[in-house]
Design a protein around this motif. Structure first.
Motif, short mmCIF file in Angstrom:
data_model
loop_
_atom_site.label_atom_id
_atom_site.label_comp_id
_atom_site.label_asym_id
_atom_site.label_seq_id
_atom_site.Cartn_x
_atom_site.Cartn_y
_atom_site.Cartn_z
N ASP A 72 51.93 -8.36 38.58
CA ASP A 72 51.48 -7.28 39.46
C ASP A 72 50.71 -6.24 38.66
OD1 ASP A 72 51.14 -5.38 41.39
OD2 ASP A 72 53.15 -4.53 41.13
N ARG A 73 49.37 -6.42 38.63
CA ARG A 73 48.57 -5.47 37.86
C ARG A 73 48.09 -4.36 38.78
NH1 ARG A 73 45.42 -10.12 34.27
NH2 ARG A 73 47.26 -11.46 34.22
N GLY A 74 48.99 -3.45 39.04
CA GLY A 74 48.73 -2.43 40.05
C GLY A 74 47.91 -1.27 39.54
N SER A 75 47.92 -0.20 40.32
CA SER A 75 47.05 0.94 40.03
C SER A 75 47.44 1.62 38.72
CB SER A 75 47.07 1.92 41.19
OG SER A 75 48.39 2.39 41.38
N GLU A 76 48.72 1.57 38.37
CA GLU A 76 49.15 2.17 37.09
C GLU A 76 48.47 1.46 35.90
OE1 GLU A 76 50.91 4.80 35.79
OE2 GLU A 76 50.52 5.40 37.85
N HIS A 77 48.40 0.12 36.02
CA HIS A 77 47.73 -0.66 34.98
C HIS A 77 46.22 -0.36 34.98
CE1 HIS A 77 47.31 -4.85 32.88
NE2 HIS A 77 46.43 -4.00 32.44
N LEU A 78 45.61 -0.42 36.16
CA LEU A 78 44.15 -0.24 36.24
C LEU A 78 43.72 1.16 35.81
CD1 LEU A 78 43.38 -2.21 39.53
CD2 LEU A 78 42.93 -2.92 37.18
N LYS A 79 44.61 2.12 35.95
CA LYS A 79 44.28 3.46 35.49
C LYS A 79 44.11 3.45 33.96
CE LYS A 79 47.13 6.30 37.48
NZ LYS A 79 48.22 7.32 37.60
N ARG A 80 44.89 2.60 33.31
CA ARG A 80 44.83 2.54 31.85
C ARG A 80 43.87 1.49 31.33
NH1 ARG A 80 51.09 3.29 30.06
NH2 ARG A 80 50.90 5.49 29.63
N GLN A 81 43.64 0.45 32.13
CA GLN A 81 42.75 -0.64 31.69
C GLN A 81 42.04 -1.16 32.93
OE1 GLN A 81 41.20 -3.32 31.32
NE2 GLN A 81 40.98 -3.75 29.14
N PRO A 82 40.84 -0.62 33.21
CA PRO A 82 40.19 -0.88 34.50
C PRO A 82 39.77 -2.34 34.71
CG PRO A 82 38.74 0.37 33.06
CD PRO A 82 40.07 0.31 32.38
N PHE A 83 39.88 -3.18 33.66
CA PHE A 83 39.57 -4.59 33.83
C PHE A 83 40.85 -5.42 34.01
CE2 PHE A 83 36.22 -2.65 31.17
CZ PHE A 83 35.19 -2.70 32.10
N GLY A 84 41.98 -4.72 34.11
CA GLY A 84 43.25 -5.41 34.39
C GLY A 84 43.76 -6.28 33.26
N GLN A 85 43.37 -5.92 32.02
CA GLN A 85 43.77 -6.74 30.87
C GLN A 85 44.74 -5.98 29.97
OE1 GLN A 85 39.60 -7.29 29.54
NE2 GLN A 85 39.90 -9.47 29.90
N VAL A 86 45.20 -6.66 28.94
CA VAL A 86 45.92 -6.03 27.85
C VAL A 86 45.20 -6.40 26.56
CG1 VAL A 86 48.17 -6.06 29.00
CG2 VAL A 86 47.54 -7.96 27.46
N PRO A 87 45.43 -5.73 25.47
CA PRO A 87 46.38 -4.64 25.28
C PRO A 87 45.75 -3.28 25.59
CG PRO A 87 45.35 -5.12 23.19
CD PRO A 87 44.76 -6.07 24.20
N PHE A 88 46.61 -2.29 25.64
CA PHE A 88 46.15 -0.93 25.39
C PHE A 88 47.15 -0.28 24.45
CE2 PHE A 88 48.91 0.40 28.83
CZ PHE A 88 48.74 -0.56 29.82
N LEU A 89 46.69 0.83 23.89
CA LEU A 89 47.46 1.50 22.84
C LEU A 89 47.69 2.93 23.28
CD1 LEU A 89 48.28 1.42 19.67
CD2 LEU A 89 46.01 2.42 19.30
N THR A 90 48.91 3.42 23.12
CA THR A 90 49.08 4.87 23.28
C THR A 90 49.44 5.46 21.92
OG1 THR A 90 51.31 4.48 24.16
CG2 THR A 90 49.60 4.92 25.75
N ASP A 91 48.81 6.61 21.68
CA ASP A 91 48.97 7.32 20.41
C ASP A 91 49.25 8.76 20.82
OD1 ASP A 91 48.74 8.54 17.98
OD2 ASP A 91 46.62 8.06 17.66
#
Lengths: 212, 212
Positions: A44-63
């Motif tokens: 479920d790649r919902g809006s929370e994911h798309l807010k952080r990665q608009p192409f619906g992929q991983v990874p992302f990094l938080t610093d």
């Protein structure tokens, strides 16, 4: 600042060992930086994911407060934190940067779409000639040096080796020079740790599924 | 340090206005940095060229003793010299970096091979579905903002707009949102100057050929 690598909570068997959070784990291991890993739902790649990665992929990094996607951008962001990933002199930095972008935009730009088209069974697809040319040019470079930039392992090698090791790409290249380069990179302790950690992450997800 | 953009001495009519030295000219104009332009032979890409750009392409940039290829890497190198290209706060810098890499590795990675396959006349080629998905995701992002990162024009927009404006790509996208974005970017004085300068450079080469 707390560094967190975000990846999927689960993936099928096929991509395990190749999900791109591995690039970040590998870089963090090379740099000796501490980090945690958190998950976002694969199914479920919902809006929370798309807010952080608009192409619906991983990874992302938080610093800390900063959230950044695109594995290449995450690597350049991490490279600012450790000279293990990128030298600090202007010439070494420029050379590393050029090979990071060459990996993303001269090699992977051909190899990923070629790989995608080859999924239908035809490795001699419309991108095969271009792919062969680029791999040959890269082979010429690697024939005379151990690592791409600054006469040492850098984040550029991490990125370049990470997609050259994709089995279809490695087979197509069929190059002893490129094979030796991949082996040099993947023999590093930081790669082996990152690889084992990713497999363990997805295996734990299987066990949790079975348990639930 | 003296900045020099290297491009071909001549190209056929078709690619004029789209040779990637334009990205560097554009960035240098935005930043207000002084630079010169020098040429390398288009017809004879010999060992001198390959030493500087192992894929036999242009542009490359010299910055004093430093020589750097890959337009994306040259742009990030130039961005260190001017906050007109990239904000200086950590969050703005990370956001710009992520969109520079997204332009190179999430959009251009599909659009360039799609364009290449479409040269044979088939825009509904094996990459068309992927291309449509990526352009749709990008459209969703641009629907709510004027520029990609940090609420202002950055080097990420320069790069993204520069290949969205390729006529085949623009036509395929057929998106009022994307068209408006391209127009915003290409209406900038720095783009218009860079574009005119590139056309003049190649026109002068024609005249010099006729004169010789």
């Amino acid at each position: 600042m707390a560094l967190t690598v975000w990846t999927y909570d689960w993936v099928p068997e096929g991509p395990r060992g190749f999900v791109r959070d591995l690039r970040l784990r590998w870089a963090l291991q090379e740099a000796g930086l501490s980090y945690s890993v958190r998950s976002t739902p694969f199914d479920d790649r919902g809006s929370e994911h798309l807010k952080r990665q608009p192409f619906g992929q991983v990874p992302f990094l938080t610093d800390g407060d900063i959230s950044i996607f695109e594995s290449g951008a995450c690597l350049l962001h991490l490279a600012k934190k450790s000279d293990k990933l990128m030298p600090r002199d202007a010439a070494g930095e420029a050379e590393t940067l050029q090979w990071v972008i060459a990996a993303l935009n001269s090699i992977e730009m051909v190899s990923v779409p070629w790989w995608f088209l080859s999924l239908s069974g035809d490795r001699e697809n419309g991108l095969a000639g271009w792919m062969r040319m680029r791999l040959g040019q890269l082979e010429n470079v690697l024939r005379t040096r151990e690592w791409l930039a600054a006469s040492r392992f850098t984040v550029a090698d991490l990125l370049m080796a990470d997609f050259l090791r994709v089995p279809k790409v490695r087979d197509f290249a069929a190059s002893p020079v490129i094979n030796a380069y991949i082996d040099r990179a993947c023999d590093r302790e930081a790669f082996r740790k990152a690889f084992a950690d990713q497999l363990a992450h997805f295996q734990a997800a299987d066990e949790s599924k079975r348990g639930s």
